[in-house]
Scaffold this motif. Structure first.
Motif, PDB file in Angstrom:
ATOM      1  N   ASP A   1       0.931   3.464   2.290  1.00 28.81           N
ATOM      2  CA  ASP A   1       1.513   3.589   3.620  1.00 28.81           C
ATOM      3  C   ASP A   1       2.668   2.624   3.840  1.00 28.81           C
ATOM      4  O   ASP A   1       3.677   2.977   4.451  1.00 28.81           O
TER       5      ASP A   1
ATOM      6  N   THR B   1       0.833  -1.190   0.000  1.00 34.32           N
ATOM      7  CA  THR B   1       0.000   0.000   0.000  1.00 34.32           C
ATOM      8  C   THR B   1       0.874   1.250   0.000  1.00 34.32           C
ATOM      9  O   THR B   1       2.094   1.185   0.178  1.00 34.32           O
TER      10      THR B   1
ATOM     11  N   ALA C   1      -2.436   6.132   7.298  1.00 36.05           N
ATOM     12  CA  ALA C   1      -3.638   5.531   7.885  1.00 36.05           C
ATOM     13  C   ALA C   1      -3.275   4.989   9.258  1.00 36.05           C
ATOM     14  O   ALA C   1      -2.409   4.130   9.379  1.00 36.05           O
TER      15      ALA C   1
ATOM     16  N   ALA D   1     -14.028   4.189   3.973  1.00 39.24           N
ATOM     17  CA  ALA D   1     -13.003   3.499   3.187  1.00 39.24           C
ATOM     18  C   ALA D   1     -13.493   3.337   1.757  1.00 39.24           C
ATOM     19  O   ALA D   1     -14.638   2.948   1.524  1.00 39.24           O
TER      20      ALA D   1
ATOM     21  N   THR E   1      -7.028  -2.326   1.286  1.00 43.30           N
ATOM     22  CA  THR E   1      -5.801  -3.043   1.638  1.00 43.30           C
ATOM     23  C   THR E   1      -5.117  -2.378   2.821  1.00 43.30           C
ATOM     24  O   THR E   1      -4.507  -3.058   3.658  1.00 43.30           O
ATOM     25  N   ARG E   2      -5.212  -1.053   2.924  1.00 38.86           N
ATOM     26  CA  ARG E   2      -4.636  -0.355   4.077  1.00 38.86           C
ATOM     27  C   ARG E   2      -5.401  -0.712   5.346  1.00 38.86           C
ATOM     28  O   ARG E   2      -4.823  -0.889   6.419  1.00 38.86           O
ATOM     29  N   VAL E   3      -6.729  -0.831   5.223  1.00 34.05           N
ATOM     30  CA  VAL E   3      -7.555  -1.196   6.374  1.00 34.05           C
ATOM     31  C   VAL E   3      -7.233  -2.622   6.815  1.00 34.05           C
ATOM     32  O   VAL E   3      -7.054  -2.895   8.015  1.00 34.05           O
TER      33      VAL E   3
ATOM     34  N   VAL F   1     -11.848   4.842   7.766  1.00 36.27           N
ATOM     35  CA  VAL F   1     -10.399   4.916   7.851  1.00 36.27           C
ATOM     36  C   VAL F   1     -10.010   6.227   8.524  1.00 36.27           C
ATOM     37  O   VAL F   1     -10.547   7.289   8.186  1.00 36.27           O
TER      38      VAL F   1
ATOM     39  N   ASP G   1      -9.591  -8.943   3.138  1.00 38.71           N
ATOM     40  CA  ASP G   1     -10.041  -8.015   2.106  1.00 38.71           C
ATOM     41  C   ASP G   1     -11.451  -8.366   1.650  1.00 38.71           C
ATOM     42  O   ASP G   1     -12.303  -7.481   1.470  1.00 38.71           O
TER      43      ASP G   1
ATOM     44  N   GLU H   1      -9.953   1.363  -2.952  1.00 38.00           N
ATOM     45  CA  GLU H   1      -8.505   1.421  -3.024  1.00 38.00           C
ATOM     46  C   GLU H   1      -7.856   1.433  -1.649  1.00 38.00           C
ATOM     47  O   GLU H   1      -6.677   1.125  -1.518  1.00 38.00           O
ATOM     48  N   GLU H   2      -8.622   1.813  -0.618  1.00 41.03           N
ATOM     49  CA  GLU H   2      -8.064   1.904   0.731  1.00 41.03           C
ATOM     50  C   GLU H   2      -8.239   0.621   1.537  1.00 41.03           C
ATOM     51  O   GLU H   2      -7.710   0.511   2.647  1.00 41.03           O
TER      52      GLU H   2
ATOM     53  N   THR I   1      -6.940   8.833   9.240  1.00 38.67           N
ATOM     54  CA  THR I   1      -5.595   9.243   8.849  1.00 38.67           C
ATOM     55  C   THR I   1      -5.172  10.440   9.688  1.00 38.67           C
ATOM     56  O   THR I   1      -6.012  11.205  10.180  1.00 38.67           O
TER      57      THR I   1
END
Length: 362
Positions: free
Chosen positions: A146, A144, A242, A187, A193-195, A230, A214, A190-191, A232
């Motif tokens: 991040d 990601t 994130a 979220a 995967t960060r979550v 999410v 996921d 696209e986000e 940030t």
């Protein structure tokens, strides 16, 4: 030791491990292209890298700079003490559990010394260095934004900590000087995967220790009864990225907080308390109770304290009956909310799609 837990930091020995040669005996040491690629690959995956080496610090660091890789290493420990002590200090400095660290060294005696004092740390011989990126413990499921800048965020964090140590005024004044900003937003695809990464990597500030895949998150994202949020943060030193996830199921009489997880990097900024206050304020204005899932783990005592300080407690309120029986060791903590302000040390905003009230802003 077999363990599929993702390594969060690889600690390198230097002589005849990171490079070929010995600093105190050779005029020059050599960094092979293969090892250089390992360093870059792990960095790109968000795996931090540090150094534990018995060496002259200034001389060894000059070699790292000459070879063009000094920037890749956080918290280098170069001196003459036991390497287990260095690895322990690195873990403490990063606030990582020893189970998430790995150590590589060409000397069996050094690996044995680390393994004896820190049995949770995975140890590898130097001849396996080039094979490390192919191992599952060095292979996060997703890359990601991040994760690719994780080292830079930690290095900014160390600069932030240094500024805090030299600041002469009260803590609240220092926090205000950081220009802290928090955003809470739904979220997007696209986000996710960060979550997912947050649910996997966060242990100290994870209310249940549950990992949401996921696929599970995408199912919840499509459910109008659920909010996947999410969190940030950023400040004058740069973005924190994130730092939190809120998983909320909204029913007419009760909002069910299924998961709250925040990065340990933002504990000192009161991120968990700010999120809970904001959520409590929303629930109060919606006229609904809050019920939060909590499952005790070996490392999430701080999260339990955050819930208790926010006012969550055991209760026989009938609102919880709409949620069904908790499974396993999940506890249900209850709160009848009232409006809450956000601390004056932080600016909080909520993105489109999230109801927002004046009391939630600074």
């Amino acid at each position: 030791m077999t363990d599929t837990t993702i390594v969060k930091c690889l600690v390198w020995d230097l002589d005849n491990t990171l490079w070929r040669g010995t600093v105190l005996e050779d005029d020059e040491v050599v960094l092979t292209d293969e090892v250089r690629e390992v360093i870059r690959t792990l960095d790109g995956r968000g795996i931090l890298q540090a150094v534990a080496s018995k060496n002259d610090h200034d001389l060894a660091w000059r070699h790292l700079e000459r070879l063009g890789v000094a920037e890749y290493f956080v918290l280098p420990h170069i001196g003459w003490g036991p390497k287990s002590q260095s690895v322990r200090k690195i873990a403490e400095g990063l606030n990582f559990a020893p189970t998430t660290l790995a150590f590589v060294d060409d000397q069996p005696a050094e690996r044995a010394e680390v393994a004896f004092h820190l049995p949770e740390v995975r140890c590898y011989p130097a001849e396996r260095v080039t094979a490390l990126p192919a191992l599952p413990e060095f292979s996060p499921s997703a890359s990601t934004v991040d994760s690719r800048r994780r080292r830079l965020m930690y290095q900014a964090g160390f600069a932030r900590d240094q500024a805090r140590e030299t600041y002469a005024g009260p803590d609240d004044d220092f926090l205000r000087s950081l220009d802290l900003r928090m955003t809470i937003a739904p979220a997007g695809h696209e986000e996710l995967t960060r979550v997912e990464e947050l649910t996997l990597r966060t242990s100290q500030m994870n209310a249940t220790g549950v990992h949401y895949s996921d696929a599970a998150l995408r199912t919840l994202l499509a459910d109008p009864a659920h909010e996947v949020l999410v969190v940030t943060m950023g400040d004058r030193f740069g973005p924190h990225g994130a730092v939190g996830i809120v998983l909320l199921e909204k029913k007419p009489s009760v909002w069910h907080l299924k998961l709250l997880a925040t990065s340990c990097r933002v504990v000192s900024f009161g991120a968990g308390a700010t999120i809970l206050n904001w959520l409590t304020d929303r629930a109060a204005r919606a006229g609904t109770h809050l019920v939060a899932d909590f499952r005790r783990t070996e490392r999430n005592r701080v999260m339990e304290i955050a819930y208790r300080f926010a006012g969550f407690a055991e209760s026989d309120c009938v609102c919880g009956s709409a949620l069904g029986d908790p499974a396993g060791r999940i506890e249900r903590l209850h709160l009848e909310p009232s409006p809450r302000p956000t601390p004056s040390t932080l600016t909080l905003t909520a993105a489109a799609g999230i109801p927002f009230t004046a009391s939630a802003a600074r």
